[in-house]
Write a protein that holds these residues in place. Structure first.
Motif, mmCIF file in Angstrom:
data_model
loop_
_atom_site.group_PDB
_atom_site.id
_atom_site.type_symbol
_atom_site.label_atom_id
_atom_site.label_comp_id
_atom_site.label_asym_id
_atom_site.label_seq_id
_atom_site.Cartn_x
_atom_site.Cartn_y
_atom_site.Cartn_z
ATOM 1 N N GLU A 154 29.815 22.254 33.989
ATOM 2 C CA GLU A 154 31.096 22.544 33.331
ATOM 3 C C GLU A 154 31.420 24.036 33.401
ATOM 4 O O GLU A 154 32.563 24.422 33.651
ATOM 5 C CB GLU A 154 31.067 22.089 31.879
ATOM 6 N N PHE A 155 30.415 24.871 33.165
ATOM 7 C CA PHE A 155 30.622 26.311 33.237
ATOM 8 C C PHE A 155 30.994 26.724 34.661
ATOM 9 O O PHE A 155 31.874 27.568 34.865
ATOM 10 C CB PHE A 155 29.364 27.053 32.777
ATOM 11 N N ALA A 156 30.333 26.158 35.647
ATOM 12 C CA ALA A 156 30.598 26.499 37.045
ATOM 13 C C ALA A 156 32.028 26.107 37.454
ATOM 14 O O ALA A 156 32.637 26.754 38.305
ATOM 15 C CB ALA A 156 29.594 25.824 37.968
ATOM 16 N N LEU A 160 38.960 30.531 34.486
ATOM 17 C CA LEU A 160 39.122 31.512 33.426
ATOM 18 C C LEU A 160 39.294 32.920 34.001
ATOM 19 O O LEU A 160 40.173 33.674 33.566
ATOM 20 C CB LEU A 160 37.920 31.477 32.482
ATOM 21 N N PHE A 161 38.475 33.265 34.980
ATOM 22 C CA PHE A 161 38.609 34.579 35.622
ATOM 23 C C PHE A 161 39.940 34.716 36.350
ATOM 24 O O PHE A 161 40.553 35.788 36.346
ATOM 25 C CB PHE A 161 37.451 34.849 36.579
ATOM 26 N N LEU A 162 40.402 33.661 36.996
ATOM 27 C CA LEU A 162 41.692 33.695 37.685
ATOM 28 C C LEU A 162 42.813 34.006 36.698
ATOM 29 O O LEU A 162 43.651 34.877 36.958
ATOM 30 C CB LEU A 162 41.962 32.369 38.392
ATOM 31 N N ALA A 179 46.668 37.761 34.522
ATOM 32 C CA ALA A 179 47.336 38.390 33.379
ATOM 33 C C ALA A 179 47.289 39.913 33.491
ATOM 34 O O ALA A 179 48.288 40.595 33.201
ATOM 35 C CB ALA A 179 46.691 37.937 32.074
ATOM 36 N N LEU A 180 46.163 40.455 33.926
ATOM 37 C CA LEU A 180 46.061 41.900 34.118
ATOM 38 C C LEU A 180 47.030 42.391 35.190
ATOM 39 O O LEU A 180 47.698 43.418 35.021
ATOM 40 C CB LEU A 180 44.636 42.295 34.498
ATOM 41 N N GLU A 181 47.100 41.676 36.293
ATOM 42 C CA GLU A 181 47.966 42.109 37.386
ATOM 43 C C GLU A 181 49.443 42.009 37.000
ATOM 44 O O GLU A 181 50.229 42.924 37.264
ATOM 45 C CB GLU A 181 47.699 41.292 38.647
ATOM 46 N N TRP A 207 45.631 47.303 39.180
ATOM 47 C CA TRP A 207 44.343 47.508 38.515
ATOM 48 C C TRP A 207 43.254 46.611 39.089
ATOM 49 O O TRP A 207 42.089 46.928 39.040
ATOM 50 C CB TRP A 207 44.472 47.237 37.027
ATOM 51 N N VAL A 208 43.642 45.467 39.593
ATOM 52 C CA VAL A 208 42.705 44.551 40.255
ATOM 53 C C VAL A 208 43.174 44.397 41.691
ATOM 54 O O VAL A 208 44.178 44.977 42.084
ATOM 55 C CB VAL A 208 42.650 43.176 39.531
ATOM 56 N N ALA A 209 42.455 43.625 42.474
ATOM 57 C CA ALA A 209 42.864 43.425 43.865
ATOM 58 C C ALA A 209 44.262 42.810 43.891
ATOM 59 O O ALA A 209 44.506 41.801 43.239
ATOM 60 C CB ALA A 209 41.878 42.500 44.563
ATOM 61 N N PRO A 210 45.200 43.426 44.609
ATOM 62 C CA PRO A 210 46.576 42.910 44.616
ATOM 63 C C PRO A 210 46.643 41.555 45.319
ATOM 64 O O PRO A 210 46.572 41.467 46.538
ATOM 65 C CB PRO A 210 47.364 43.976 45.376
ATOM 66 N N PHE A 211 46.727 40.506 44.534
ATOM 67 C CA PHE A 211 46.742 39.150 45.076
ATOM 68 C C PHE A 211 48.133 38.542 44.957
ATOM 69 O O PHE A 211 48.630 37.939 45.891
ATOM 70 C CB PHE A 211 45.717 38.293 44.334
#
Length: 143
Positions: A21-23, A29-31, A36-38, A115-119
């Motif tokens: 489940e975590f995997a 969650l990271f996505l 949100a940061l970008e 701030w993060v990789a521009p995706f």
């Protein structure tokens, strides 16, 4: 209390389900977190560009202003939020007493300011421009 081997086996099989489940959930969650940061950073850049254009024009409409004053005012606002690679264009390039309007245009690349990789915003530029009518009056010295 003593744990039987049967209870221990049942608990260890649940541990495997938790890892699976975590995997599955962790990348999602990271996505969402990095998205949100970008999106927040791009919105911040957009607001800063609007503000820098306005402040640059305000500096250029007063008597005695120069194009260098206008560009410096716009860049001061951009530097406050660590925006790099911005192009500031002042029209006309030489402001005289006969100049009626002052225009400022700012263009910022999102790739160099993410701030993060521009995706989500790869090869995108945020731009704004504003034109204001010059004030008439006696010349003054602007720092």
């Amino acid at each position: 209390m003593r744990i039987s081997s049967r209870q221990f086996e049942r608990g260890s099989s649940r541990l495997g389900a938790t890892v699976v489940e975590f995997a599955i959930c962790c990348p999602v969650l990271f996505l969402f977190t990095f998205a949100a940061l970008e999106f927040s950073r791009v919105n911040m850049i957009r607001q800063t560009v609007e503000n820098s254009v306005y402040e640059g024009c305000r500096r250029g409409i007063v008597p005695g202003a120069t194009a260098a004053n206008v560009e410096a005012a716009a860049r001061f606002v951009l530097d406050a939020t660590l925006i790099s690679g911005a192009q500031v264009t002042v029209t006309p390039s030489v402001i005289t007493e006969d100049t009626t309007n002052v225009s400022v245009a700012v263009m910022v690349p999102t790739n160099a300011n993410s701030w993060v990789a521009p995706f989500f915003f790869t090869d995108t530029q945020i731009a704004s421009n504003l034109t204001m009518r010059r004030e008439r009056g006696l010349s003054s010295n602007i720092d």
